[in-house]
Write a protein that holds these residues in place. Structure first.
Motif, PDB file in Angstrom:
ATOM      1  N   ALA A 101       0.817  -1.217   0.000  1.00 46.17           N
ATOM      2  CA  ALA A 101       0.000   0.000   0.000  1.00 46.17           C
ATOM      3  C   ALA A 101       0.846   1.260   0.000  1.00 46.17           C
ATOM      4  O   ALA A 101       0.327   2.346  -0.129  1.00 46.17           O
ATOM      5  CB  ALA A 101      -0.928   0.008   1.214  1.00 46.17           C
ATOM      6  N   GLU A 153     -11.294  -0.090   5.382  1.00 45.27           N
ATOM      7  CA  GLU A 153     -10.801   1.144   4.773  1.00 45.27           C
ATOM      8  C   GLU A 153     -10.270   2.148   5.794  1.00 45.27           C
ATOM      9  O   GLU A 153      -9.371   2.926   5.491  1.00 45.27           O
ATOM     10  CB  GLU A 153     -11.906   1.786   3.927  1.00 45.27           C
ATOM     11  N   ARG A 206      -6.685   1.247   6.478  1.00 39.77           N
ATOM     12  CA  ARG A 206      -5.936   1.384   5.231  1.00 39.77           C
ATOM     13  C   ARG A 206      -5.623   2.848   4.976  1.00 39.77           C
ATOM     14  O   ARG A 206      -4.485   3.214   4.700  1.00 39.77           O
ATOM     15  CB  ARG A 206      -6.720   0.803   4.049  1.00 39.77           C
ATOM     16  N   TYR A 207      -6.621   3.691   5.085  1.00 38.95           N
ATOM     17  CA  TYR A 207      -6.437   5.110   4.813  1.00 38.95           C
ATOM     18  C   TYR A 207      -5.469   5.747   5.813  1.00 38.95           C
ATOM     19  O   TYR A 207      -4.551   6.473   5.415  1.00 38.95           O
ATOM     20  CB  TYR A 207      -7.791   5.830   4.868  1.00 38.95           C
ATOM     21  N   ARG A 226      -3.137   4.384   7.687  1.00 39.15           N
ATOM     22  CA  ARG A 226      -1.765   3.883   7.511  1.00 39.15           C
ATOM     23  C   ARG A 226      -1.126   4.451   6.246  1.00 39.15           C
ATOM     24  O   ARG A 226       0.085   4.634   6.189  1.00 39.15           O
ATOM     25  CB  ARG A 226      -1.751   2.360   7.481  1.00 39.15           C
ATOM     26  N   GLU A 227      -1.924   4.713   5.250  1.00 34.90           N
ATOM     27  CA  GLU A 227      -1.409   5.267   4.005  1.00 34.90           C
ATOM     28  C   GLU A 227      -0.944   6.718   4.189  1.00 34.90           C
ATOM     29  O   GLU A 227       0.001   7.154   3.546  1.00 34.90           O
ATOM     30  CB  GLU A 227      -2.511   5.201   2.951  1.00 34.90           C
TER      31      GLU A 227
END
Length: 165
Positions: free
Chosen positions: A36, A77, A80-81, A83-84
């Motif tokens: 990612a 999500e 995910r968001y 950590r991104e």
């Protein structure tokens, strides 16, 4: 009084242990970036200190009636968001094992049931970047999926720590 400082130290050691467990369980090394594209430190849950860094410890008291729903949303999500876009050191949810509390009584909310840690270069970086990350249309769509929305967060606490090692 020494007890609160000592307690914070014990909590920090526990957090470091959990971070190590998280890194081992993930099977990722601290040197590798994830697919990612998040920082290697975030991908592996690396707590290696960085000179001058601060650690934002965010504790949430989330509505227990909606907690299981929250956990499902957070695993998708939501994480995910985050950590991104952020250097997430770790993200933990309540295990169901009762907290061990010593000293003064807690209020009616009890212990936080969600804790996560973000590494920042400085408080100024945090004050600039966090509103940007949480102010995007993408985050707005993701946050809309949180059960009960913002009202389900009964208390949000942010503390700013520095590493002792």
């Amino acid at each position: 009084m020494i007890w609160p400082r000592r307690n914070a130290g014990i909590a920090a050691v526990g957090a470091i242990f959990l971070i190590g467990v998280t890194a081992c369980a993930s099977g990722e090394s601290a040197e590798s970036d994830s697919a990612a594209g998040e920082p290697a430190a975030a991908a592996a849950g690396n707590m290696a200190p960085q000179e001058g860094a601060i650690y934002e410890v965010r504790n949430y008291h989330f509505d227990r009636a909606r907690f299981d729903e929250y956990a499902e949303v957070a695993r998708g999500e939501y994480l995910r968001y985050l950590r991104e876009h952020l250097d997430i050191v770790g993200f933990w949810i309540d295990s169901g094992i009762p907290a061990e509390v010593r000293g003064a009584e807690q209020d009616e909310l009890g212990s936080a049931n969600i804790t996560w840690v973000i590494r920042w270069a400085s408080k100024a970086e945090r004050d600039e970047k966090l509103p940007q990350v949480l102010g995007t249309p993408e985050w707005g769509e993701i946050f809309a999926e949180v059960p009960g929305g913002g009202a389900s967060y009964l208390r949000i606490e942010s503390r700013f720590m520095e590493s002792l090692y």
